[in-house]
Design a protein around this motif. Structure first.
Motif, mmCIF file in Angstrom:
data_model
loop_
_atom_site.group_PDB
_atom_site.id
_atom_site.type_symbol
_atom_site.label_atom_id
_atom_site.label_comp_id
_atom_site.label_asym_id
_atom_site.label_seq_id
_atom_site.Cartn_x
_atom_site.Cartn_y
_atom_site.Cartn_z
ATOM 1 N N ASP A 180 -6.786 -29.086 24.488
ATOM 2 C CA ASP A 180 -7.775 -28.599 25.461
ATOM 3 C C ASP A 180 -7.780 -27.074 25.529
ATOM 4 O O ASP A 180 -8.844 -26.442 25.618
ATOM 5 C CB ASP A 180 -7.475 -29.167 26.849
ATOM 6 C CG ASP A 180 -7.760 -30.661 26.956
ATOM 7 O OD1 ASP A 180 -8.425 -31.197 26.045
ATOM 8 O OD2 ASP A 180 -7.312 -31.282 27.936
ATOM 9 N N GLY A 181 -6.594 -26.487 25.494
ATOM 10 C CA GLY A 181 -6.497 -25.032 25.564
ATOM 11 C C GLY A 181 -7.141 -24.354 24.372
ATOM 12 O O GLY A 181 -7.859 -23.348 24.518
ATOM 13 N N VAL A 190 -13.958 -26.191 13.428
ATOM 14 C CA VAL A 190 -12.499 -26.345 13.480
ATOM 15 C C VAL A 190 -12.105 -27.732 13.989
ATOM 16 O O VAL A 190 -12.609 -28.204 15.017
ATOM 17 C CB VAL A 190 -11.865 -25.274 14.401
ATOM 18 C CG1 VAL A 190 -10.345 -25.415 14.413
ATOM 19 C CG2 VAL A 190 -12.270 -23.868 13.938
ATOM 20 N N LEU A 191 -11.203 -28.379 13.271
ATOM 21 C CA LEU A 191 -10.582 -29.633 13.706
ATOM 22 C C LEU A 191 -9.197 -29.308 14.255
ATOM 23 O O LEU A 191 -8.398 -28.652 13.580
ATOM 24 C CB LEU A 191 -10.457 -30.605 12.528
ATOM 25 C CG LEU A 191 -9.656 -31.895 12.771
ATOM 26 C CD1 LEU A 191 -10.315 -32.756 13.842
ATOM 27 C CD2 LEU A 191 -9.496 -32.685 11.468
ATOM 28 N N ILE A 192 -8.912 -29.749 15.482
ATOM 29 C CA ILE A 192 -7.651 -29.428 16.155
ATOM 30 C C ILE A 192 -6.728 -30.649 16.127
ATOM 31 O O ILE A 192 -7.086 -31.705 16.651
ATOM 32 C CB ILE A 192 -7.908 -29.002 17.615
ATOM 33 C CG1 ILE A 192 -8.872 -27.812 17.653
ATOM 34 C CG2 ILE A 192 -6.594 -28.654 18.314
ATOM 35 C CD1 ILE A 192 -9.460 -27.553 19.025
ATOM 36 N N VAL A 193 -5.546 -30.483 15.534
ATOM 37 C CA VAL A 193 -4.589 -31.585 15.405
ATOM 38 C C VAL A 193 -3.307 -31.230 16.148
ATOM 39 O O VAL A 193 -2.585 -30.309 15.752
ATOM 40 C CB VAL A 193 -4.270 -31.882 13.920
ATOM 41 C CG1 VAL A 193 -3.354 -33.096 13.814
ATOM 42 C CG2 VAL A 193 -5.549 -32.084 13.121
ATOM 43 N N ASP A 194 -3.038 -31.948 17.238
ATOM 44 C CA ASP A 194 -1.820 -31.713 18.017
ATOM 45 C C ASP A 194 -1.586 -32.938 18.890
ATOM 46 O O ASP A 194 -2.531 -33.555 19.367
ATOM 47 C CB ASP A 194 -1.975 -30.463 18.895
ATOM 48 C CG ASP A 194 -0.636 -29.953 19.406
ATOM 49 O OD1 ASP A 194 -0.053 -30.605 20.291
ATOM 50 O OD2 ASP A 194 -0.175 -28.904 18.922
ATOM 51 N N ASP A 195 -0.320 -33.292 19.095
ATOM 52 C CA ASP A 195 -0.037 -34.497 19.882
ATOM 53 C C ASP A 195 -0.001 -34.242 21.381
ATOM 54 O O ASP A 195 0.233 -35.167 22.159
ATOM 55 C CB ASP A 195 1.269 -35.161 19.426
ATOM 56 C CG ASP A 195 2.475 -34.244 19.505
ATOM 57 O OD1 ASP A 195 2.292 -33.044 19.807
ATOM 58 O OD2 ASP A 195 3.597 -34.713 19.254
ATOM 59 N N HIS A 196 -0.257 -33.005 21.812
ATOM 60 C CA HIS A 196 -0.301 -32.693 23.239
ATOM 61 C C HIS A 196 -1.746 -32.413 23.673
ATOM 62 O O HIS A 196 -2.344 -31.415 23.233
ATOM 63 C CB HIS A 196 0.576 -31.481 23.558
ATOM 64 C CG HIS A 196 2.033 -31.750 23.408
ATOM 65 N ND1 HIS A 196 2.723 -31.476 22.228
ATOM 66 C CD2 HIS A 196 2.933 -32.289 24.256
ATOM 67 C CE1 HIS A 196 3.994 -31.820 22.385
ATOM 68 N NE2 HIS A 196 4.141 -32.325 23.595
#
Length: 213
Positions: free
Chosen positions: A24-25, A13-19
């Motif tokens: 991390d969560g 899984v690639l996680i894309v988020d600006d936070h």
């Protein structure tokens, strides 16, 4: 007698988020799953496309609203790179118009960030298996507005300027249209959204994801 291994490779899984805290969560959640692993992160859409090229993940978790290149553009670029890309949107934006744009861009699923952890994990597995996933709140909104005529790009542009507080004369000037045209377009917008004034139109359009406030 030797028994053949039946182990299955984990879902990458690639996680894309600006936070960073969100990333991390999610990473912490995936680490505890025997059938998943977080293989990379990205903080905006442009970085997501680069990381997709580098890592070829099985599933991309994609935020919608980010600085620079947003989620929709990133989904389109990733899908242009690979028609088999599996992208699951994870966002705070509940509007049906947002969901439709994401799905048309190539997303396989649309979840809200307030979903329970088990729902997110099940959605990742479902998208990886080639199924579509839409959370219940979004599914309800899509069903509610399924027969509604969508706003056009021009109508959305008008509403964005109205939301910024511009009167009809300024809206007309900015879009190189006549004031009469703006009045006629607003009337059509009101009918499509089921409202009777500019303020209510902006509120409904924002809730449904046509515009941001």
């Amino acid at each position: 007698m030797t028994v053949a291994s039946t182990s299955v490779s984990p879902i990458r899984v690639l996680i894309v988020d600006d936070h960073p805290m969100v990333r991390d969560g999610i990473t912490g959640l995936l680490v505890r799953q025997p059938d998943m692993e977080a293989i990379g992160e990205a903080s905006d859409g442009a970085e997501a496309v680069t990381r997709f090229r580098e890592l070829a993940p099985d599933v991309v978790l994609m935020d919608m609203q980010m600085e620079g290149t947003g989620g929709i553009e990133a989904i389109q670029e990733i899908r242009a790179l690979s028609r088999d890309a599996r992208i699951l949107v994870l966002t705070t934006y509940a509007g049906d118009a947002n969901a439709i744009r994401a799905i048309r861009a190539g997303a396989s699923g649309y979840l809200l960030k307030n979903c329970i952890r088990s729902e997110l994990l099940d959605a990742i597995r479902a998208v990886h298996a080639g199924r579509r996933v839409v959370c219940s709140d979004i599914a309800h909104a899509l069903a509610q507005h399924a027969l509604d005529e969508p706003l056009t790009e021009r109508e959305i542009a008008i509403l964005k300027l109205v939301a910024e507080g511009h009167p009809n004369k300024q809206v007309a000037w900015r879009l190189s249209l006549s004031v009469d045209t703006i009045k006629a377009q607003l009337k059509t917008i009101f009918e499509k959204l089921g409202v009777h004034d500019r303020t209510h139109a902006v509120t409904v359009a924002s809730r449904r994801g046509y515009i941001e406030r």
